[in-house]
Design an enzyme around this catalytic site. Sequence first.
Site, short mmCIF file in Angstrom:
data_model
loop_
_atom_site.label_atom_id
_atom_site.label_comp_id
_atom_site.label_asym_id
_atom_site.label_seq_id
_atom_site.Cartn_x
_atom_site.Cartn_y
_atom_site.Cartn_z
N ARG A 276 35.97 -28.22 -111.20
CA ARG A 276 35.72 -27.38 -110.03
C ARG A 276 35.58 -25.94 -110.50
O ARG A 276 36.44 -25.44 -111.24
CB ARG A 276 36.89 -27.47 -109.03
CG ARG A 276 37.08 -28.86 -108.43
CD ARG A 276 37.99 -28.84 -107.20
NE ARG A 276 39.35 -28.49 -107.50
CZ ARG A 276 40.40 -29.33 -107.43
NH1 ARG A 276 40.20 -30.59 -107.05
NH2 ARG A 276 41.61 -28.93 -107.69
N HIS B 269 41.58 -28.49 -113.34
CA HIS B 269 40.23 -28.77 -112.85
C HIS B 269 39.25 -27.65 -113.19
O HIS B 269 38.05 -27.86 -113.26
CB HIS B 269 40.25 -29.00 -111.34
CG HIS B 269 40.84 -30.33 -110.94
ND1 HIS B 269 40.20 -31.52 -111.11
CD2 HIS B 269 42.05 -30.62 -110.39
CE1 HIS B 269 40.97 -32.51 -110.68
NE2 HIS B 269 42.11 -32.00 -110.24
N ASP C 40 40.44 -36.69 -110.83
CA ASP C 40 41.16 -37.38 -109.75
C ASP C 40 40.53 -38.75 -109.57
O ASP C 40 39.30 -38.87 -109.50
CB ASP C 40 41.06 -36.58 -108.45
CG ASP C 40 41.84 -35.27 -108.52
OD1 ASP C 40 42.61 -35.10 -109.49
OD2 ASP C 40 41.68 -34.44 -107.62
N TYR D 47 54.10 -37.72 -105.17
CA TYR D 47 54.00 -36.30 -105.51
C TYR D 47 53.18 -35.64 -104.39
O TYR D 47 52.20 -36.23 -103.93
CB TYR D 47 53.29 -36.14 -106.87
CG TYR D 47 53.25 -34.70 -107.38
CD1 TYR D 47 54.35 -34.14 -108.01
CD2 TYR D 47 52.10 -33.92 -107.19
CE1 TYR D 47 54.32 -32.82 -108.46
CE2 TYR D 47 52.06 -32.61 -107.64
CZ TYR D 47 53.17 -32.06 -108.27
OH TYR D 47 53.14 -30.76 -108.71
N HIS E 123 49.32 -36.17 -103.31
CA HIS E 123 48.73 -37.14 -104.25
C HIS E 123 48.97 -38.59 -103.83
O HIS E 123 49.07 -39.47 -104.67
CB HIS E 123 49.24 -36.89 -105.68
CG HIS E 123 48.63 -35.67 -106.31
ND1 HIS E 123 48.93 -34.40 -105.91
CD2 HIS E 123 47.68 -35.55 -107.27
CE1 HIS E 123 48.22 -33.53 -106.62
NE2 HIS E 123 47.46 -34.20 -107.44
N ASP F 20 46.78 -40.21 -102.03
CA ASP F 20 45.49 -40.90 -101.88
C ASP F 20 44.64 -40.88 -103.15
O ASP F 20 43.47 -41.25 -103.14
CB ASP F 20 44.70 -40.29 -100.71
CG ASP F 20 44.39 -38.81 -100.93
OD1 ASP F 20 44.88 -38.23 -101.92
OD2 ASP F 20 43.65 -38.24 -100.10
N HIS F 21 45.21 -40.40 -104.25
CA HIS F 21 44.50 -40.45 -105.53
C HIS F 21 45.49 -40.26 -106.67
O HIS F 21 46.64 -39.89 -106.43
CB HIS F 21 43.40 -39.38 -105.61
CG HIS F 21 43.92 -37.97 -105.70
ND1 HIS F 21 44.37 -37.25 -104.61
CD2 HIS F 21 44.08 -37.14 -106.77
CE1 HIS F 21 44.76 -36.05 -105.00
NE2 HIS F 21 44.61 -35.95 -106.31
N HIS G 211 45.87 -38.05 -110.14
CA HIS G 211 45.34 -36.95 -110.94
C HIS G 211 45.77 -37.15 -112.39
O HIS G 211 46.95 -37.38 -112.67
CB HIS G 211 45.87 -35.62 -110.40
CG HIS G 211 45.68 -34.46 -111.34
ND1 HIS G 211 44.73 -33.47 -111.13
CD2 HIS G 211 46.29 -34.14 -112.52
CE1 HIS G 211 44.79 -32.59 -112.14
NE2 HIS G 211 45.72 -32.97 -112.99
ZN ZN Z 1 43.57 -33.23 -109.46
#
Ligand code: ZN
Length: 269
Positions: free
Chosen positions: A172, A188, A195, A223, A226, A228-229, A231
Amino acid sequence: MAVPRLSRAALALLTMLAATVLAAVVQAPAAHADGCYTWGRTLGQGTSGEDVRQLQIRVAGWPGYRNYVLVDGIYGPGTAAAVQRFQAAYGLAADGVAGPQTFTKIYELQDDDCTPIHFDYTELDDDCVGGWSGGAISATATKANALRVMWKLEALRRALGDQPLVVTTAFRNTSCNASVGGASNSQHLYGTAADLVSSSATLCRIAQEARYHGFSGLYGPGYPDHDDHVHVDSRIENDADGITNSWSWSAPNCGVAASGALSVRTETV
Ligand code: ZN
């Protein structure tokens, strides 16, 4: 002392034969010219160079639990252990020496742009506008970091039983990172993070397995933000962020936790 003519000729012949035999032993025959990179010799402990560094990038996802492969172009015990795990994972003779069989497998696993077959640059580039510019470091360095992440992801995918992994966001740029509420020093911004979700593997399964594949940063279910994914990142290997990073793992709902000082990897040849 004069050497008799015949002996000298015989010696020359022997030398030539020996050189031929030696070449056959130490040179990995190029299985085919590879669009990304072709290795020209067998690599084992004690070798060094750009070919070793290229190999280290490809096996960086096989360091074992809570470890990482030092990508320094020096083939030490850590590299040998990673090569051995790579070989075992793909059903090759696991001797920790990278020869023709190992390189043939790597050629099968890589595309002409050097990305592993199941991941692409477009999947990891900027989440808002694409490309590799506008992050914390140069576009070239960011893209190189992303390539290294992809090889770790390829290993993770393999270890999960070839289950598809989807990268929802990776690099990003600064404004993109701010727009999604990312931390100001987020990995990122460096291309060192990804992710992940999967249509078949649970998030906990991904988080637990990721501990074995070179990710020093790891956050998942339980955490904050987090659930839904998962990292993953390579924060310890990121020297550009000005931080001496520690292991940072937290996925409390999955039993994943680890913190602690940087364990400095040194390779003795
Ligand atoms: Zn991340």
